[in-house]
Design an enzyme around this catalytic site. Sequence first.
Site, mmCIF file in Angstrom:
data_model
loop_
_atom_site.group_PDB
_atom_site.id
_atom_site.type_symbol
_atom_site.label_atom_id
_atom_site.label_comp_id
_atom_site.label_asym_id
_atom_site.label_seq_id
_atom_site.Cartn_x
_atom_site.Cartn_y
_atom_site.Cartn_z
ATOM 1 N N HIS A 37 -2.346 4.912 19.587
ATOM 2 C CA HIS A 37 -1.315 5.621 18.826
ATOM 3 C C HIS A 37 -1.942 6.773 18.028
ATOM 4 C CE1 HIS A 37 0.887 1.611 19.053
ATOM 5 N NE2 HIS A 37 1.756 2.455 19.523
ATOM 6 N N LYS A 147 0.860 5.421 29.687
ATOM 7 C CA LYS A 147 0.753 4.003 30.055
ATOM 8 C C LYS A 147 2.148 3.472 30.391
ATOM 9 C CE LYS A 147 0.692 0.600 27.229
ATOM 10 N NZ LYS A 147 1.717 -0.424 27.510
ATOM 11 N N ASP A 148 3.114 3.882 29.580
ATOM 12 C CA ASP A 148 4.515 3.524 29.857
ATOM 13 C C ASP A 148 5.094 4.629 30.728
ATOM 14 O OD1 ASP A 148 4.741 1.134 28.055
ATOM 15 O OD2 ASP A 148 4.117 2.637 26.603
ATOM 16 N N GLN A 151 8.855 4.767 31.355
ATOM 17 C CA GLN A 151 9.532 5.119 30.097
ATOM 18 C C GLN A 151 9.440 6.625 29.850
ATOM 19 O OE1 GLN A 151 9.330 2.966 26.154
ATOM 20 N NE2 GLN A 151 7.758 4.491 25.750
ATOM 21 N N ARG A 185 0.417 -5.160 22.561
ATOM 22 C CA ARG A 185 0.474 -6.518 23.102
ATOM 23 C C ARG A 185 -0.921 -7.127 23.301
ATOM 24 N NH1 ARG A 185 5.321 -7.611 26.516
ATOM 25 N NH2 ARG A 185 6.855 -6.119 25.814
HETATM 26 O O1 PAF Z 1 6.938 2.877 23.562
HETATM 27 C C1 PAF Z 1 7.419 2.375 22.522
HETATM 28 O O2 PAF Z 1 6.704 1.991 21.611
HETATM 29 C C2 PAF Z 1 8.935 2.223 22.411
HETATM 30 O O3 PAF Z 1 9.505 1.924 23.642
HETATM 31 C C3 PAF Z 1 9.610 3.456 21.777
HETATM 32 C C4 PAF Z 1 9.467 4.698 22.634
HETATM 33 C C5 PAF Z 1 9.018 3.723 20.400
HETATM 34 C C6 PAF Z 1 11.112 3.187 21.595
HETATM 35 O O4 PAF Z 1 11.345 2.086 20.764
#
Ligand code: PAF
Length: 281
Positions: A37, A147-148, A151, A185
């Site tokens: 992050h 990684k996601d 998404q 996680r």
């Molecule tokens: O990737 C994440 O941490 C979540 O899916 C997000 C984008 C903050 C939405 O809650």
Amino acid sequence: MEVFTDKHLMREWSRRVRQAGETVALVPTMGALHEGHLRLVELASAEADRVVVSIYVNPTQFDRAEDLAKYPRTLHTDLKALEGTSCKAVFAPTEMYLPGSATWVTVEGLTDHLCGLTRPGHFRGVTTIVSKFLHVVEPDVAIFGNKDYQQRRVLEQMVRDQDFPIRVVAAPTVRERDGLAMSSRNARLPPEARQRAVAIPRALEAAKDSYDGGERRVGALLGPVRTALEAAGATIDYVEIADDATLAPLPDEARITTPAVLAIAAFFGGVRLIDNVALYG
Ligand code: PAF
């Protein structure tokens, strides 16, 4: 660094910044911040003048109540970690949904595959909450990690289709020294499962080497990945090579002829981990 729990105050701050001629980047998170992050924050600060990090464990994107209950909530430590970065504001609402809330943002197509199949309702929750964050923070740029992968692609589609005047920046996956993709996680992995989980990046790397060496048969690329994960004691959710444009998995009998992505979701010690590698060129 300012911390807002109220969406109106958050929006006011952001509008003030933008009226002063500066740009804002948003890094949406669910907290339990780790080095990955913090790298997103670093990247965000290269993309805009001010960085906002949102921290909110979004209940609507959890398909299993147990997963939501177990999700780490570490606001105090998260704020401490952000103090040493270029983050200028944190948006940490306690609640984002009004009572009687009945509106969803849904992206079709890209969400029909991979995690969209095995986590029903997950992406609807993600797109709805991110859309709300974009309305509150009104950033110029939003950063999402690769990684996601699904998404990030789904959110890009949402931003485009909904005319958000926002640039989405994709951030490279940040890895531990042994290659495991950083994730909130990972902290929940029992130590022996943590060791076994390194099978994921190793299998991805071996598949990428094989692809770079000229292998294009989907089954021949996926077979060793499935075998390696099973040998490491994983419970496989999915292991697929998906067409990069649609994210639809290619059948084992197919050959890769256009850009593709090898995506894994697997449980180690009861913890669901995801990772991926691009197969281009
Ligand atoms: O990737 C994440 O941490 C979540 O899916 C997000 C984008 C903050 C939405 O809650």
